[in-house]
Design a protein around this motif. Structure first.
Motif, PDB file in Angstrom:
ATOM      1  N   LEU A   1      53.451  58.483   6.815  1.00 34.20           N
ATOM      2  CA  LEU A   1      54.039  58.663   8.140  1.00 34.20           C
ATOM      3  C   LEU A   1      52.986  58.474   9.233  1.00 34.20           C
ATOM      4  CD1 LEU A   1      56.342  61.748   7.466  1.00 34.20           C
ATOM      5  CD2 LEU A   1      57.082  59.406   7.914  1.00 34.20           C
ATOM      6  N   TYR A   2      51.773  58.953   8.973  1.00 36.14           N
ATOM      7  CA  TYR A   2      50.695  58.819   9.962  1.00 36.14           C
ATOM      8  C   TYR A   2      50.310  57.349  10.142  1.00 36.14           C
ATOM      9  CZ  TYR A   2      46.012  58.815  11.949  1.00 36.14           C
ATOM     10  OH  TYR A   2      44.914  58.535  12.721  1.00 36.14           O
ATOM     11  N   VAL A   3      50.102  56.651   9.018  1.00 40.08           N
ATOM     12  CA  VAL A   3      49.712  55.241   9.089  1.00 40.08           C
ATOM     13  C   VAL A   3      50.799  54.413   9.766  1.00 40.08           C
ATOM     14  CG1 VAL A   3      49.170  53.178   7.724  1.00 40.08           C
ATOM     15  CG2 VAL A   3      48.156  55.373   7.105  1.00 40.08           C
TER      16      VAL A   3
ATOM     17  N   PRO B   1      53.572  53.142  19.115  1.00 44.99           N
ATOM     18  CA  PRO B   1      53.603  53.956  17.897  1.00 44.99           C
ATOM     19  C   PRO B   1      54.886  53.864  17.080  1.00 44.99           C
ATOM     20  CG  PRO B   1      52.600  55.173  19.687  1.00 44.99           C
ATOM     21  CD  PRO B   1      53.138  53.909  20.295  1.00 44.99           C
ATOM     22  N   GLY B   2      56.030  53.633  17.736  1.00 46.09           N
ATOM     23  CA  GLY B   2      57.300  53.563  17.003  1.00 46.09           C
ATOM     24  C   GLY B   2      57.625  52.194  16.444  1.00 46.09           C
ATOM     25  N   LYS B   3      56.720  51.246  16.599  1.00 43.90           N
ATOM     26  CA  LYS B   3      56.972  49.854  16.203  1.00 43.90           C
ATOM     27  C   LYS B   3      57.291  49.728  14.714  1.00 43.90           C
ATOM     28  CE  LYS B   3      54.449  45.476  15.786  1.00 43.90           C
ATOM     29  NZ  LYS B   3      53.176  44.793  16.079  1.00 43.90           N
ATOM     30  N   ASN B   4      56.489  50.356  13.860  1.00 44.41           N
ATOM     31  CA  ASN B   4      56.694  50.230  12.415  1.00 44.41           C
ATOM     32  C   ASN B   4      57.965  50.931  11.952  1.00 44.41           C
ATOM     33  OD1 ASN B   4      54.371  48.676  11.926  1.00 44.41           O
ATOM     34  ND2 ASN B   4      53.087  50.505  11.897  1.00 44.41           N
ATOM     35  N   TYR B   5      58.312  52.039  12.613  1.00 47.76           N
ATOM     36  CA  TYR B   5      59.552  52.731  12.273  1.00 47.76           C
ATOM     37  C   TYR B   5      60.758  51.861  12.635  1.00 47.76           C
ATOM     38  CZ  TYR B   5      56.534  56.815  11.857  1.00 47.76           C
ATOM     39  OH  TYR B   5      55.539  57.685  11.492  1.00 47.76           O
ATOM     40  N   LYS B   6      60.642  51.173  13.752  1.00 48.27           N
ATOM     41  CA  LYS B   6      61.717  50.276  14.172  1.00 48.27           C
ATOM     42  C   LYS B   6      61.868  49.125  13.178  1.00 48.27           C
ATOM     43  CE  LYS B   6      63.259  47.376  18.043  1.00 48.27           C
ATOM     44  NZ  LYS B   6      62.923  46.866  19.394  1.00 48.27           N
ATOM     45  N   SER B   7      60.745  48.635  12.655  1.00 43.83           N
ATOM     46  CA  SER B   7      60.769  47.521  11.699  1.00 43.83           C
ATOM     47  C   SER B   7      61.548  47.858  10.436  1.00 43.83           C
ATOM     48  CB  SER B   7      59.334  47.114  11.335  1.00 43.83           C
ATOM     49  OG  SER B   7      58.652  46.581  12.443  1.00 43.83           O
ATOM     50  N   ILE B   8      61.357  49.089   9.940  1.00 38.75           N
ATOM     51  CA  ILE B   8      62.030  49.458   8.693  1.00 38.75           C
ATOM     52  C   ILE B   8      63.520  49.690   8.925  1.00 38.75           C
ATOM     53  CG2 ILE B   8      61.737  51.975   8.813  1.00 38.75           C
ATOM     54  CD1 ILE B   8      61.295  49.711   5.698  1.00 38.75           C
ATOM     55  N   LEU B   9      63.917  49.868  10.190  1.00 37.90           N
ATOM     56  CA  LEU B   9      65.342  50.027  10.523  1.00 37.90           C
ATOM     57  C   LEU B   9      66.017  48.665  10.716  1.00 37.90           C
ATOM     58  CD1 LEU B   9      65.225  53.030  13.022  1.00 37.90           C
ATOM     59  CD2 LEU B   9      66.040  53.061  10.658  1.00 37.90           C
ATOM     60  N   THR B  10      65.290  47.730  11.353  1.00 41.49           N
ATOM     61  CA  THR B  10      65.892  46.427  11.666  1.00 41.49           C
ATOM     62  C   THR B  10      65.560  45.348  10.639  1.00 41.49           C
ATOM     63  OG1 THR B  10      63.969  45.699  12.970  1.00 41.49           O
ATOM     64  CG2 THR B  10      65.683  46.958  14.121  1.00 41.49           C
ATOM     65  N   GLY B  11      64.445  45.543   9.927  1.00 47.55           N
ATOM     66  CA  GLY B  11      64.008  44.531   8.965  1.00 47.55           C
ATOM     67  C   GLY B  11      62.978  43.574   9.522  1.00 47.55           C
ATOM     68  N   TRP B  12      62.840  43.542  10.841  1.00 49.37           N
ATOM     69  CA  TRP B  12      61.964  42.575  11.499  1.00 49.37           C
ATOM     70  C   TRP B  12      60.655  43.219  11.942  1.00 49.37           C
ATOM     71  CZ3 TRP B  12      63.021  37.452  11.576  1.00 49.37           C
ATOM     72  CH2 TRP B  12      64.342  37.061  11.300  1.00 49.37           C
ATOM     73  N   HIS B  13      59.548  42.562  11.597  1.00 45.01           N
ATOM     74  CA  HIS B  13      58.231  42.997  12.053  1.00 45.01           C
ATOM     75  C   HIS B  13      57.769  42.040  13.146  1.00 45.01           C
ATOM     76  CE1 HIS B  13      54.233  44.847  11.708  1.00 45.01           C
ATOM     77  NE2 HIS B  13      53.769  43.639  11.973  1.00 45.01           N
ATOM     78  N   SER B  14      57.353  42.616  14.274  1.00 41.16           N
ATOM     79  CA  SER B  14      56.929  41.760  15.382  1.00 41.16           C
ATOM     80  C   SER B  14      55.541  42.151  15.870  1.00 41.16           C
ATOM     81  CB  SER B  14      57.932  41.860  16.530  1.00 41.16           C
ATOM     82  OG  SER B  14      58.061  43.197  16.967  1.00 41.16           O
TER      83      SER B  14
END
Length: 205
Positions: free
Chosen positions: A183-185, A192-205
């Motif tokens: 969770l920290y990494v 900071p919320g970018k990676n959490y958003k990625s796992i919800l949408t599937g897209w990494h930006s």
């Protein structure tokens, strides 16, 4: 990331698996703590409820784990878990130096996310260790405790059930530590919320 473009790194099956796994692990942690510390009037779950919840969550996590393994066999996601021994110490040290110094100086990640490299070396081998060693051992000891007749009665005059229970608890503790670090990494994205958003949408930006 390649040329600043979005990468579709988390297909739907992986996101569903990740969500079930995360929720299941949290339930196992809470119910597991309850099993150890439940007392009358305590705020934790009552012992009989805790053991039922723990067993159900354990069964769900076990079936979910096989979905993870099957998904890695049948899809491209498995490529992110392939072990590459050559140059590994150097890659790990490079990433450690980034986490302990470089990132605080505004340096770029030595291993940016690409379509073929979703994890940096530390992430990759931590995930391999947890997903292919710790979690299977946790599942096996959990199944053994669910069906104690499977356990050897004595090991060097010590109860086999006790040894299995202690090992299960230790493994559970380390999975809990991994969750906190994970969770920290994940919060190191910009923002900071970018990676959490990625796992919800599937897209990494």
């Amino acid at each position: 990331m390649e040329n600043g473009k979005k990468l579709y790194l988390y297909p739907l099956w992986l996101r569903i698996w990740h969500g079930i796994n995360a929720l299941g692990i949290l339930v196992l942690i809470f119910s597991g703590i309850s099993l150890h510390y439940s007392t009358r009037g305590a705020l934790l779950l009552r012992f009989d409820i805790a053991i039922a919840v723990h067993n159900i969550a354990g069964v769900i996590i076990t079936f979910n784990y096989f979905i993870f393994i099957l998904g890695n066999i049948l899809t491209k996601n498995g490529q992110h878990y392939r072990v590459k021994v050559q140059g590994l110490p150097k890659r790990l040290m490079k990433q450690i130096l980034y986490y302990t110094s470089g990132m605080f100086k505004g340096e770029s990640s030595p291993y940016p996310v690409t379509e073929k490299r979703k994890f940096n070396p530390l992430q990759k081998y931590s995930y391999i260790f947890v997903m292919y060693i710790f979690l299977p051992a946790l599942i096996v000891t959990g199944i053994a405790l669910l069906f104690p007749e499977m356990i050897i009665e004595k090991v060097f005059r010590i109860s086999g059930v006790m040894i299995t229970a202690v090992l299960h608890g230790i493994l559970g503790f380390f999975v809990f530590l991994f969750l906190l670090i994970h969770l920290y990494v994940a919060s190191m994205g910009k923002p900071p919320g970018k990676n959490y958003k990625s796992i919800l949408t599937g897209w990494h930006s």
